[in-house]
Enzyme design. Structure first.
Site, mmCIF file in Angstrom:
data_model
loop_
_atom_site.group_PDB
_atom_site.id
_atom_site.type_symbol
_atom_site.label_atom_id
_atom_site.label_comp_id
_atom_site.label_asym_id
_atom_site.label_seq_id
_atom_site.Cartn_x
_atom_site.Cartn_y
_atom_site.Cartn_z
ATOM 1 N N PRO A 1 0.840 -1.208 0.000
ATOM 2 C CA PRO A 1 0.000 0.000 0.000
ATOM 3 C C PRO A 1 0.875 1.258 0.000
ATOM 4 C CG PRO A 1 0.056 -0.979 2.198
ATOM 5 C CD PRO A 1 0.829 -1.901 1.303
ATOM 6 N N ASP B 1 5.736 2.400 2.403
ATOM 7 C CA ASP B 1 4.874 1.237 2.625
ATOM 8 C C ASP B 1 4.055 1.512 3.885
ATOM 9 O OD1 ASP B 1 3.700 -1.197 3.221
ATOM 10 O OD2 ASP B 1 5.483 -2.388 2.752
ATOM 11 N N HIS B 2 2.735 1.649 3.722
ATOM 12 C CA HIS B 2 1.885 2.029 4.849
ATOM 13 C C HIS B 2 1.756 0.912 5.886
ATOM 14 C CE1 HIS B 2 -0.484 4.928 6.808
ATOM 15 N NE2 HIS B 2 -1.046 5.478 5.742
ATOM 16 N N ARG B 3 2.167 -0.295 5.555
ATOM 17 C CA ARG B 3 2.163 -1.365 6.554
ATOM 18 C C ARG B 3 3.263 -1.154 7.585
ATOM 19 N NH1 ARG B 3 2.823 -6.369 2.567
ATOM 20 N NH2 ARG B 3 4.516 -4.952 1.962
#
Length: 488
Positions: A287, A460-462
């Site tokens: 994401p 990376d939004h994780r």
């Protein structure tokens, strides 16, 4: 009895390889470490060499043909062995002595990849089976160390966004024979204080020992370099400038419109197939979110100009070197950016290994400067220049193309004002660097003209939240706007 040469696995994602050219033919003697074939892999064209010595007996895979990893591609026998006999005669002899054909075949079972990487293990388990001949990739010079498998994260591109690296001197061609660089000169004699060579036009060529060594490492003919020193003497800086001009020429050729008629179809190379898989995986699984910041670069420009004018460093410090150093410092303060998403967890890496995207004939590669947190600006510049030399003649090792924990893609050379790059799995982020431009700025309430640069981080939004990403870019901006801190 012939030893079997199998197709080695030269990268983590490689499933098969294609023989481009055999460098040895049946009956040729092969020394330990000698090149035997050129193989196309999913990352680059590699030159393979043998760990053993002997005589090439048979070629099982013709030029232009592909085979999966572990398949037998050739047979080699020891130097003193007799010529191999036709299979029919061998079977007849086996029948006459009471040996079964299956026993004969079992004595020549193909070597597995595990056995190739650890020949002693199979030899200990099966003493009667000959040790398989392992081959390793060979760089442009035989003294290069054996490559390890190349990490699948070593390639990054985004065809739709035009995600190309524009380091002023780092457009690479991995083939053994570069297109825009002259052939390497013969190894010179030990350096002397000053040596005169006969140039092609009959004039004497003067060059410093440092310039000669740099030209030799880069694989260029020093007689092609214009000297700016006293009496036209070629200096190290002249060699650096020549390399930069050559790389610029190559890069512009690479990014120019490719040949191909409308409506035609082009088959993907192994490298392009890997790029397609990795980038599709990145956009599908990661994401992405993007954060952009504008950086005032006047002080950084003055720092670069003053370092070049005073000639404190042997190598010319580039803007990319300055950005790499600033990133290393900022990542040290925000280690969550220097991380990876692996097995439903987050791994924060102890070392800062920064990869710089480099354009090649059919995509991008990612040469890596390892341990940037321990390197000074001068050491980073030297490491980058070594990669420039490698890109000129080919011959990256797998270590130099793997292990990146953070990536930089720079399009400043093309005058691009803003773009976003695709994250290289499993890294947490990549920095897209645009051109330094003269733009209107406000200083002390007054409108003025300033040199600014746009930077966009893809995260990376994780792993990273928006606030952490913003703070990281602000820290990076602070280092670049106060570049004297980069010299400490």
């Amino acid at each position: 009895m012939s030893n079997e040469i199998t197709m080695p696995k030269l990268s983590d994602t490689m499933e098969e390889g294609k023989i481009l050219r055999w460098l040895k033919h049946p009956g040729d003697k092969i020394a330990r470490g000698e090149a035997i074939a050129e193989v196309e892999t999913d990352k680059a064209d590699m030159v393979l060499e043998s760990f053993e010595e002997g005589v090439l007996d048979q070629i099982k895979l013709n030029e232009g043909e592909s085979a999966p990893v572990g398949a037998v591609i050739a047979l080699m026998k020891s130097a003193g062995a007799k010529e191999s006999k036709p299979q029919a005669k061998s079977d007849a002899k086996a029948a006459a002595t009471g040996e079964s054909k299956s026993r004969a075949q079992s004595d020549e079972k193909p070597a597995t990849l595990d056995a190739m990487e650890n020949p002693g293990a199979e030899a200990a388990a099966t003493p009667d089976v000959p040790k398989p001949v392992a081959i390793k990739p060979k760089a442009a010079e035989k003294k290069e160390p054996a490559r390890k498998p190349i990490s699948p994260a070593a390639v990054v591109t985004d065809g739709s966004a035009g995600d190309l690296h524009v380091h002023p001197a780092m457009s690479a061609n991995l083939s053994a024979a570069p297109t825009a660089i002259a052939a390497p000169p013969p190894r010179p004699e030990p350096p002397k204080p000053a040596v005169d060579d006969e140039a092609g036009d009959g004039h004497k060529l003067r060059a410093s020992p440092l310039a000669r060594r740099a030209a030799e490492e880069a694989g260029i003919d020093i007689t092609h370099v214009r000297g700016t020193g006293p009496d036209g003497r070629v200096t190290k800086r002249d060699v650096d400038n020549f390399l930069r001009e050559q790389q610029l020429f190559k890069f512009r050729r690479l990014v120019s419109p490719r040949e191909g008629a409308p409506g035609s179809r082009e088959e993907l190379s192994a490298m392009r197939k890997t790029i397609a898989k990795r980038m599709a995986l990145s956009k599908r699984e990661i994401p992405h979110f993007y954060v952009t910041v504008e950086v005032a670069m006047e002080d950084a420009v003055r720092l670069k100009d003053s370092l070049e004018a005073t000639e404190l460093f042997e190598e010319t410090v580039t803007y990319n070197d300055i950005i790499v150093k600033a990133c290393a410092l900022a990542l040290g303060r925000y280690p969550r950016i220097n991380a990876s998403y692996e097995d439903e967890g987050i791994v924060i890496h102890p070392n800062v290994n920064i990869g710089v995207a480099v354009a090649v004939e059919d995509g991008l590669i990612l040469p890596v400067i390892h341990g940037c947190e321990r390197l000074s600006l001068l050491e980073i510049s030297r490491a980058a220049h070594r990669l420039v030399a490698k890109s000129s003649r080919g011959g990256f090792t797998s270590d130099e193309l793997s292990g990146a924990t953070f990536s930089i893609s720079n399009m400043g050379m093309l005058g691009i004002e803003h773009f976003a790059a695709v994250i290289v799995p499993p890294q947490a982020a990549i920095l897209a660097v645009s051109a330094i431009k003269d733009r209107p700025v406000v200083r002390n309430g007054q409108l003025a003209v300033g040199k600014t640069m746009m930077m966009t981080g893809s995260f990376d939004h994780r792993i990273v939240d928006g606030v952490v990403a913003g703070r990281f870019l602000q820290e990076l901006k602070r280092f670049l706007e106060n570049p004297s801190s980069l010299l400490l």
